[in-house]
Each structure stands twice: as C-alpha cells, then as structure tokens.
Design a protein around this motif. Structure first.
Motif, PDB file in Angstrom:
ATOM      1  N   UNK A   1      48.455  65.942  52.427  1.00  0.00           N
ATOM      2  CA  UNK A   1      49.897  65.964  52.741  1.00  0.00           C
ATOM      3  C   UNK A   1      50.165  66.501  54.142  1.00  0.00           C
TER       4      UNK A   1
ATOM      5  N   UNK B   1      53.533  60.845  59.849  1.00  0.00           N
ATOM      6  CA  UNK B   1      54.888  60.292  59.700  1.00  0.00           C
ATOM      7  C   UNK B   1      55.782  60.761  60.838  1.00  0.00           C
ATOM      8  N   UNK B   2      55.601  62.011  61.251  1.00  0.00           N
ATOM      9  CA  UNK B   2      56.441  62.520  62.339  1.00  0.00           C
ATOM     10  C   UNK B   2      55.996  61.967  63.696  1.00  0.00           C
ATOM     11  N   UNK B   3      54.802  61.356  63.722  1.00  0.00           N
ATOM     12  CA  UNK B   3      54.406  60.594  64.910  1.00  0.00           C
ATOM     13  C   UNK B   3      54.838  59.139  64.770  1.00  0.00           C
TER      14      UNK B   3
ATOM     15  N   UNK C   1      43.509  71.965  61.009  1.00  0.00           N
ATOM     16  CA  UNK C   1      44.402  72.094  62.150  1.00  0.00           C
ATOM     17  C   UNK C   1      43.962  71.160  63.279  1.00  0.00           C
TER      18      UNK C   1
ATOM     19  N   UNK D   1      59.573  64.351  67.996  1.00  0.00           N
ATOM     20  CA  UNK D   1      60.743  64.143  67.135  1.00  0.00           C
ATOM     21  C   UNK D   1      61.934  64.863  67.756  1.00  0.00           C
TER      22      UNK D   1
ATOM     23  N   UNK E   1      54.522  55.446  56.754  1.00  0.00           N
ATOM     24  CA  UNK E   1      53.921  56.170  55.650  1.00  0.00           C
ATOM     25  C   UNK E   1      52.520  55.664  55.312  1.00  0.00           C
TER      26      UNK E   1
ATOM     27  N   UNK F   1      50.136  73.891  57.025  1.00  0.00           N
ATOM     28  CA  UNK F   1      51.160  74.254  56.051  1.00  0.00           C
ATOM     29  C   UNK F   1      50.488  74.622  54.732  1.00  0.00           C
TER      30      UNK F   1
ATOM     31  N   UNK G   1      51.477  75.369  51.853  1.00  0.00           N
ATOM     32  CA  UNK G   1      52.017  74.866  50.591  1.00  0.00           C
ATOM     33  C   UNK G   1      51.900  73.350  50.461  1.00  0.00           C
ATOM     34  N   UNK G   2      51.254  72.743  51.437  1.00  0.00           N
ATOM     35  CA  UNK G   2      50.951  71.315  51.317  1.00  0.00           C
ATOM     36  C   UNK G   2      49.442  71.162  51.170  1.00  0.00           C
ATOM     37  N   UNK G   3      49.017  70.075  50.563  1.00  0.00           N
ATOM     38  CA  UNK G   3      47.579  69.815  50.447  1.00  0.00           C
ATOM     39  C   UNK G   3      47.055  69.346  51.805  1.00  0.00           C
TER      40      UNK G   3
ATOM     41  N   UNK H   1      48.253  76.601  62.452  1.00  0.00           N
ATOM     42  CA  UNK H   1      49.525  76.488  61.747  1.00  0.00           C
ATOM     43  C   UNK H   1      49.526  75.345  60.747  1.00  0.00           C
TER      44      UNK H   1
ATOM     45  N   UNK I   1      52.073  64.138  56.795  1.00  0.00           N
ATOM     46  CA  UNK I   1      53.361  64.529  57.368  1.00  0.00           C
ATOM     47  C   UNK I   1      53.325  64.432  58.898  1.00  0.00           C
ATOM     48  N   UNK I   2      52.244  64.919  59.491  1.00  0.00           N
ATOM     49  CA  UNK I   2      52.138  64.835  60.947  1.00  0.00           C
ATOM     50  C   UNK I   2      52.164  63.373  61.389  1.00  0.00           C
TER      51      UNK I   2
ATOM     52  N   UNK J   1      44.713  67.684  62.412  1.00  0.00           N
ATOM     53  CA  UNK J   1      46.142  67.393  62.585  1.00  0.00           C
ATOM     54  C   UNK J   1      46.475  67.054  64.028  1.00  0.00           C
ATOM     55  N   UNK J   2      45.756  67.675  64.958  1.00  0.00           N
ATOM     56  CA  UNK J   2      46.056  67.365  66.364  1.00  0.00           C
ATOM     57  C   UNK J   2      45.604  65.957  66.720  1.00  0.00           C
TER      58      UNK J   2
ATOM     59  N   UNK K   1      56.384  74.348  44.729  1.00  0.00           N
ATOM     60  CA  UNK K   1      55.111  75.069  44.644  1.00  0.00           C
ATOM     61  C   UNK K   1      55.264  76.572  44.744  1.00  0.00           C
TER      62      UNK K   1
END
Ligand SMILES: Nc1ncnc2c1ncn2[C@@H]1O[C@H](COP(=O)(O)OP(=O)(O)O)[C@@H](O)[C@H]1O
Ligand SMILES: [Mg+2]
Lengths: 332, 266
Positions: A97, A104-106, A146, B98, A110, A90, A92-94, A88, A101-102, A149-150, B22
């Motif tokens: 990014x 930041x949500x942890x 992916x 979150x 930034x 994203x 539409x993100x590089x 999963x 994002x992951x 990201x984990x 995008x």
C-alpha cells in the motif's frame, strides 16, 4: 537544459540567527554519485530540503534536472525521489500500500501503480512483507521500503538523507549493495552521510560540509591528498625486529616513525613515494628481517576530516560502536 | 496540475481512512466513549435527572451525546494532522508532484467520513436503549443534515488545533482541558435550567447546547426549544447553531489553512 543534474549557487538558509546553509555551491554531474559529508548539524538535511523544494532558500539559486527550484518546483518534484533522514514510510499501511500510494500520487494510475509496487517489493527483497504493516518492519526493511518508494516513478535524481544511519552493519551492507545496483543503472544520487567510510565506499565526489559551508570537495583520493602525503607502512613477522625496523624507517623517512607493538607495525610519512618503498625494501632485505606486509597507504578520511575541520570526525553513535565490534568478532 | 487535485485528495483521504481502521484505539472517542456515556447516563444517573416539561431522559440524552461526539470530532482531525507533521509524512507528500492543498483536503475528507461513523453508531445504540424519533421525514433529514454541517465546521477547528500544537500528546492535553469542558458545560446531560449561576450562562451560550437542543427539537424529543422569554440561543437553537457553523468556517478555515501552511514551512 544544463549539463549537470544538480547545480546550486550560493545557497543560504537561516533559522533565526543561525545559518544552516551559508553559501553552498554544488555541481553534480548526470549519473554521478555525490556525498555530502559532515557531522550532525552541518546543514546536510537543510541542503537536501532546499534542493527538493521542501523549503525555500533565503538566498541563492539552484536547478535540479534542469528545472529551477524556485520557478518550477513541480517539475523538480516530478524528477526526483527523496528518502528523508528518518525513513518516512507509513507505518499503518502495508509495504504494498505504501508503494501503491506513492505511485498513485505520481499519477501512474491505480493499476500501473500496483504492478510497479510489486516489482519494487521483489527487487528490494520485501515480497514476504508485501501485506505486513510497515510499523512491524525492521529498521533495515523500513529503509529498503523507503528507498523503493523513492524509485516508484523512476526519477532522474535520488536524494538520500543519511540512508544508513541507525542500521546494523549487515543491513548497512545490504543497503550499500542496493545502492551499487542503482548506480550501475546510471541513477544520479546525492546522498548525505556522517560516515567517512560510507562516502568513500559509495561516492565519486565528496563534498565536506561543516557549519553550513563547503570546506572541501573532490574525489576521496584528492581529499586525502589535500590532507597530507602517503604513509610508509611495515608489518614484521617477529615482534623482536620492531626496534631495528623503526631505525631503518626513521633513516629513510627522516622522521620518527609510529610503532604499534600490538599490530607489529611501523609507519611514517613518506616524502619519496615509490622510491622510498624501494629503498625500504632493499634495507629490510639487507638486515634480513622477515616482513609480513610492506606498502604505501593513504591517510584515512578520518585523518582528512581532522585536518579540515580541526575537530575529530563525529564518533559513531554508541550502538554503532557495539555493532561494529560485533562484526570484527564475526570476521575473526 | 490542478486537474489532479480531486484524485490526489481522494488518494490521501483513502489513506486516512485506512489509518482509522487500523487504529481502533484512536477511534474510541467516536465509538466506545459515546456508548459508555449513553449507558452511564441512561441507566446510572438517568433516574435522578428530571427533564423540564416531562418526557423520557433517554430521549433527552441522545441529542446531547450526538452534539458532544460531533464537537469531539475536532480531536480526531487534530491528532491525525499533528501525527503527520511529526512523522515526516507531510514532507513526503510535499516532495511529490501533487498540489499541496490536496494533503489538507485529504485529511478533511477522511475526517468528515470518520464523523459519519459515530453518528450512525450512536443512532443504532440509542435505538437499542429506547431512544425513539417522534418527528417527520423532513425534520429527521434536517437533524442529520445539521450534524453533518456542524461536523464539517468542527474539522476546521481540528485543523487549526493540529497546526498550532506541535505533538499528538499536546493535542491530547488541549483536548482534555478545552474540548472536554466545552462539551460538559452545556445541555449535554442536564437541562441548562438546572445549572447554577455563571455555568448556566455559559451553557446557554455554548453552541454544544444549541446543537443538542436543535437535535432534540428536530427528533421530537424533550428539551428542544426553550420557552419564549429564555435567552436567545436556547429559544432559537437551530438559527444559533447555524450561525456558529458558518462563523466557525468563515473564521477558522482561513486561519487554519494559514497556520497549517506556517507550521509546515521551515
Ligand atoms: N526547522 C529548523 N528550525 C531551526 N533550526 C533548524 C531547523 N532545521 C535545521 N536547523 C538548524 O540548522 C542546522 C543544520 O541542521 P541540519 O541541516 O538538520 O543538519 P544535518 O542534517 O547536517 O545534521 C542545525 O544547527 C539545526 O539546528
Ligand atoms: Mg540531517
């Protein structure tokens, strides 16, 4: 704190009349790699979703990293990284990014999140794809992203749901190498797979599930032993010797052997283990037969699965069959 | 935990805004489509449509297109939410430490910002084709405030739709058979008084009409407030629009949150 990284008792999850999980117990020691092995629809994803607090069980309890999944889901989430079945990321993100994002949500902040993202892109050989949209990644790159990201928040426990499904053999091998590194760093991993070979290759412990139940567990040697004894295996240099060898093997194994003319091999279940090998070697030397290979082999996990479930192991998807024959050709 | 709610919401909202940038094709309902309607109606049909009490059709038209575009905003929210439900993004967010409410809040914030875009865009296009404002500062402020408030209410309809309907394709279908007629059987392009029988009644009570008429009134454009003796909604468009905005939020927001939670449960 419990000793085990993951402990589950009597997990039940119903969907209507269907029991996706029907009383699953699970213990995964810290630093261990455990594979949930089962065919499509066995309940693997459901088990992962329950343990990662994405869905609540109808019965049973579990702790992950010592935190109860029902009472303290946020602590559970803080200590795990999840790579869901269908990567999963994203689109539409590089690449960068996605990881930022992951992070930041942890709540890494930034700046730290951005630095950590670069570190992981480097580690997973994705640095060239840093600023590319993830929808343009290949399947293998998506999986690696992916997986990266984990790892963003350096979790204690990784849940990887069918991490290599749909990958071509080379991408699968690459991913296995990455997983080996993670294991070497001491991560605890619970992975699911439909591939016996993969469970055998990666995991210390294999838990075989079918219809929401655990039908066998143990390391792969123990599983194989559970299913049947060793096999005597002879490959001759000259096809003309096959009949003679079959006779000798039958005498020693006291049962009709399987002869594979194409592979110039003869095999049969061996009761006597090493003693049988010695006897066979002696008999073959006396008969002056040129032998290319001689040994005891354990049954494959495929054989194990057949015995345990009463059904053949799930066939790989057609695309896999093609790609696997490709590798065979390449290695020839 | 909840002290991260605002910052987490903003991280997820920023992601939503990047998505919009995008996917220009997904923004067409908020950009190209309203411009096309302006050009089509202003220059093709415009000459044939009479505005009651006289006045410029182009000036009449703008309030309608603003209203239509704002109501269409529901579509954008629903699309992005159902896409996330289908591609596993919601699961990924939910496996992170979150507050779960920040996922929905992030979507809403992104879409509220997205709603501002066509409003600004339309204002500029309108100005180019000859739309003029003939009112004072407070009225103008009121008009833009009303647009923002109604956009906020519409978001909850979008969340409800995105949680009820399982795929983005299905959202598209619903938008076509539900949202589209709502924006047409209204005073969007023609005064309600010119519509026949039951369509006229529907249009008079349709909040798209009252929103359009309120904007016309506040901008000092023709077609604003219907003369006394007309049905209440078109005689009191601003009050009627505000009642709808509040009612949508009060009814749809809790329903939407409930339905959203159910849709992501299993
Ligand atoms: N959300 C759901 N709703 C209904 N049935 C489900 C749902 N998730 C899983 N199932 C059913 O539960 C069983 C186990 O599914 P799953 O855990 O996805 O298996 P696996 O990952 O081993 O392929 C399947 O029969 C599946 O159809
Ligand atoms: Mg699965």
């Amino acid at each position: 704190m419990t000793e085990n990284a993951i402990e589950a008792h009597g997990l039940v999850k119903r969907y209507g009349d269907k029991r996706a999980l029907d009383g699953v117990d699970l213990d995964v020691a810290r630093g261990a790699v455990c594979a949930l092995l089962g065919p499509n629809g066995a309940g693997k994803t459901t088990a992962v979703r329950v343990l990662t607090t994405l869905t609540a069980p109808d019965a049973g309890t579990a702790t992950v990293a010592g935190h109860d999944i029902a009472r303290d889901p946020v602590s559970v989430r803080r200590s795990l990284g999840l790579a869901a079945q269908d990567a999963t990321v994203d689109g539409l993100l590089t690449g960068h990014e996605n990881l930022t994002m992951i992070g930041e949500l942890h709540h890494l902040g930034r700046k730290v999140a951005r630095a950590r993202a670069d570190e992981l892109l480097e580690q997973f050989s994705l640095i060239d794809a840093r600023d590319k949209l993830a929808r343009d990644f290949s399947g293998g790159m998506r999986r690696r992203l992916d997986l990266a990201a984990t790892l963003v928040a350096r979790p204690e426990i990784l849940f990887l749901d069918e991490p290599t499904t749909g990958l071509d053999p080379r991408a699968r091998n690459d991913l296995w190498d990455v997983l080996d590194q993670l294991v070497a760093q001491g991560s605890t991993i619970l992975l699911t797979t439909q591939y016996l070979e993969e469970a055998d290759r990666l995991a210390d412990d294999i838990v075989v599930v079918d219809h929401g139940r655990v039908i066998a567990r143990g390391d792969s040697r123990a599983l194989k032993r559970q299913v049947g004894g060793d096999q005597l295996h002879v490959v001759v240099a000259d096809r003309a010797d096959l009949d003679a060898v079959a006779e000798i093997v039958e005498r020693i194994a006291r049962t009709a052997p399987t002869v594979d003319a194409g592979a110039r091999s003869v095999s049969a279940p061996a009761e006597g283990g090493v003693a049988a090998i010695a006897e066979l070697a002696h008999a073959l030397t006396e008969a002056e037969i040129r032998v290319e290979d001689l040994g005891l082999s354990q049954p494959t996990l495929d054989d194990a699965f057949l015995t345990l479930t009463g059904a053949p192991a799930p066939a790989p998807a057609p695309s896999d069959v093609e790609t696997q024959t490709e590798t065979v050709e390449q290695t020839r | 935990m909840s002290n991260t709610f605002l910052s987490d919401t903003w991280v997820i909202a920023r992601r939503g805004l990047k998505h919009m940038r995008r996917q220009p094709e997904a923004l067409s309902d908020a950009t190209i489509q309203p411009v096309m309607f302006v050009l089509l109606f202003a220059f093709v049909f415009g000459g044939a449509i009479a505005v009651p009490g006289g006045g410029s059709y182009k000036e009449f038209l703008m309030g309608g297109i603003f209203a239509q575009t704002i109501v269409f905003g529901a579509f954008g929210v629903a699309m992005s939410l159902s896409a996330d439900r289908n591609n596993g993004a919601i699961d990924r967010f939910h496996s992170l430490p979150i507050p779960r409410a920040s996922v929905l809040a992030g979507h809403s914030v992104a879409n509220l910002i997205r709603a501002l875009l066509p409003i600004a865009f339309m204002s500029a296009t309108g100005f180019v084709v000859g739309w003029r404002i003939h009112s004072g500062f407070l009225d103008i402020l009121g008009a833009y405030g009303l647009m923002l408030g109604f956009s906020f209410a519409i978001i909850w309809i979008g969340v409800l739709l995105g949680s009820l309907v399982s795929t983005p394709e299905a959202v598209q279908g619903v938008a076509f058979i539900a949202i589209f007629p709502i924006t047409f059987i209204a005073s969007t392009f023609v005064p309600t008084s010119t519509l026949p029988g039951v369509l006229k009644t529907i249009a008079e009570w349709n909040p798209t009409s009252s929103l359009a008429n309120s904007l016309r009134h506040l901008f000092g454009n023709p077609g604003g407030i219907a003369p006394p003796g007309s049905v209440w909604p078109i005689a009191h468009p601003i009050a009627y629009t505000l009642i709808w905005a509040v009612a949508i939020v009060v009814v749809c927001a809790p329903l939407a949150v409930l339905q959203y939670q159910r849709s992501i449960k299993s």
